[in-house]
Design an enzyme around this catalytic site. Sequence first.
Site, PDB file in Angstrom:
ATOM      1  NE  ARG A  12      -2.472  -0.658   3.716  1.00  0.00           N
ATOM      2  CZ  ARG A  12      -2.872   0.258   4.597  1.00  0.00           C
ATOM      3  NH1 ARG A  12      -3.726   1.189   4.256  1.00  0.00           N
ATOM      4  NH2 ARG A  12      -2.397   0.235   5.826  1.00  0.00           N
ATOM      5  CB  ILE A  85       2.132   3.132  12.342  1.00  0.00           C
ATOM      6  CG1 ILE A  85       3.063   2.978  13.555  1.00  0.00           C
ATOM      7  CG2 ILE A  85       1.880   1.789  11.680  1.00  0.00           C
ATOM      8  CD1 ILE A  85       2.447   2.180  14.705  1.00  0.00           C
ATOM      9  CD  GLN A 144       4.267  13.158  12.774  1.00  0.00           C
ATOM     10  OE1 GLN A 144       5.108  13.805  12.151  1.00  0.00           O
ATOM     11  NE2 GLN A 144       3.627  12.135  12.243  1.00  0.00           N
ATOM     12  CE1 TYR A 147       5.687   8.441  10.859  1.00  0.00           C
ATOM     13  CE2 TYR A 147       6.872  10.501  10.527  1.00  0.00           C
ATOM     14  CZ  TYR A 147       6.295   9.356  10.016  1.00  0.00           C
ATOM     15  OH  TYR A 147       6.316   9.132   8.655  1.00  0.00           O
ATOM     16  CB  ILE A 180       4.070  11.090   0.130  1.00  0.00           C
ATOM     17  CG1 ILE A 180       5.561  11.434   0.324  1.00  0.00           C
ATOM     18  CG2 ILE A 180       3.857  10.342  -1.184  1.00  0.00           C
ATOM     19  CD1 ILE A 180       6.161  12.396  -0.679  1.00  0.00           C
TER      20      ILE A 180
END
Length: 241
Positions: A12, A85, A144, A147, A180
């Site tokens: 994906r 994720i 984040q 992340y 993106i």
Amino acid sequence: MSRIAIVTGGSRGIGAAISTALQAQGCTVAATYAGNDEKAAAFTAETGIKTYKWDVGDYDACAAGIAQIEADLGPVDILVNNAGITRDAPFHKMSRDQWQQVIDTNLNGLFNMTHNVWGGMRERKFGRVINISSINGQKGQFAQANYSAAKAGDIGFTKSLAQEGARAGITVNAICPGYINTEMMSTIPDKVMNEVILPQIPAGRLGEAEEIARGVAFLAADDAGFVNGSTMTINGAQYLT
Ligand code: CAA
């Protein structure tokens, strides 16, 4: 020579574009995925690329999954650590689970995958490891902390392994995508996307998954052997290091 490639999260989003770009370059590709069986089956039907299901945050599952791929396709030459994720939250609201899940997938996943192909690459004196980091590992990002910490860690991991692999014919590089156009963006509220994020991108648009895959295909090629330890920025000039 047909190289064998694994792309994590390869059925994906950015990963799917990477899988098909490597296939177009003559590689035999295995795409891993963690959850979406339906999308994975559709991807295999459409591309002929085999998919394998496991959680890259689980070391033993990585060892078993890679052994299965090597039994099916042959020794792994190229590893693209793409699976990632988000669990965004301002730090004062971030739970331990949100922190741990992101570290497990986005940082520990690189250790778990790479550790299980590294010995074989060293023995065969060839390897390409490409780690998909992020612009937000370079610059940090509101909501984040998890992340950005993981993605910054991915860059340090890349630079260290590049030095270790160089003499064995292994290159290790990172790509830092900007924003993106994938499903991952759907968690960002429209207001934040339109009023905060898009105005920061000089290109005036989101990137496309194929624009990241182009970079991976370059780094994965046999004749890219002197490109090692680099961080390739593909972000529409949003953040320049
Ligand atoms: N930059 C600046 N401010 C932001 C922001 C951002 N990216 N995202 C949210 N905010 C602001 C909101 O506008 C809001 O401000 P106001 O109260 O003044 O309107 C405030 O933060 C929201 O604060 P809350 O405490 O109410 O936040 P919440 O608990 O409701 O959480 C959120 C909301 C999770 C932060 C949500 O807004 C969000 O998801 N924001 C986007 C975060 C982001 O940009 N993530 C990057 C995803 S892209 C990616 O990860 C891929 C990649 O590699 C590039």
